[in-house]
Design a protein around this motif. Structure first.
Motif, short mmCIF file in Angstrom:
data_model
loop_
_atom_site.label_atom_id
_atom_site.label_comp_id
_atom_site.label_asym_id
_atom_site.label_seq_id
_atom_site.Cartn_x
_atom_site.Cartn_y
_atom_site.Cartn_z
N LEU A 90 0.58 9.85 -16.17
CA LEU A 90 1.54 10.85 -16.17
C LEU A 90 2.76 10.68 -17.14
O LEU A 90 3.29 11.31 -17.91
CB LEU A 90 1.88 11.55 -14.83
N GLU A 91 3.47 9.50 -16.87
CA GLU A 91 4.76 9.04 -17.43
C GLU A 91 4.31 9.12 -19.13
O GLU A 91 5.07 9.47 -20.04
CB GLU A 91 5.13 7.87 -17.06
N SER A 146 1.94 10.56 -20.99
CA SER A 146 1.59 11.92 -21.20
C SER A 146 3.08 12.88 -21.36
O SER A 146 3.23 13.65 -22.36
CB SER A 146 0.69 12.68 -20.61
N THR A 147 3.75 12.38 -20.53
CA THR A 147 5.11 13.08 -20.55
C THR A 147 5.93 12.59 -21.69
O THR A 147 6.79 13.35 -22.24
CB THR A 147 5.95 13.00 -19.21
N ALA A 148 6.08 11.37 -22.00
CA ALA A 148 6.61 10.63 -23.02
C ALA A 148 6.15 11.16 -24.45
O ALA A 148 6.74 11.56 -25.50
CB ALA A 148 6.79 9.06 -23.07
N GLU A 149 4.69 11.44 -24.75
CA GLU A 149 4.27 11.68 -25.72
C GLU A 149 4.60 13.23 -26.01
O GLU A 149 4.77 13.58 -27.34
CB GLU A 149 2.75 11.70 -25.77
N ALA A 150 4.64 14.21 -24.93
CA ALA A 150 5.06 15.67 -25.15
C ALA A 150 6.26 15.46 -25.53
O ALA A 150 6.87 16.76 -26.32
CB ALA A 150 4.70 16.28 -23.88
N GLY A 151 7.18 14.46 -25.16
CA GLY A 151 8.71 14.77 -25.62
C GLY A 151 9.00 14.34 -26.94
O GLY A 151 10.12 14.32 -27.42
#
Length: 92
Positions: A83-84, A86-91
């Motif tokens: 999850l972390e 995928s969140t970093a990639e989205a940001g």
């Protein structure tokens, strides 16, 4: 021989607030704070020994579920890491 005493078995230990939504009455046994479950979920009373029996059998049940249904078993940390990521990639 110890006798069964209703009061001893049906009066759980005092709850210790762990988070806003969780309490702990027995070591390592967490439950949703009963104050949050008064409207839609009727609370059932059952003896302390049954709570402890259910908690002890959780590992056996989980192992059975893994053997019968899981193609792969992931740890909670693996899921959090994913999850972390995928969140970093989205940001980016």
């Amino acid at each position: 021989m110890s006798g069964y005493r209703y009061r001893d078995q049906h009066t759980p230990p005092p709850a210790r607030q762990i988070t806003d939504v969780a309490v702990e009455r027995f070591e390592h046994i967490f439950e949703v704070d009963p104050k949050l479950m008064t409207v839609h979920v009727a609370q059932q009373l059952f003896p302390n020994w049954d709570t402890l029996r259910i908690a002890r059998s959780r590992g056996d049940h989980l192992e059975w579920m893994h053997r019968h249904w899981a193609g792969e078993v992931l740890s909670g940390q693996e899921l959090l890491d994913e999850l972390e990521g995928s969140t970093a990639e989205a940001g980016e």
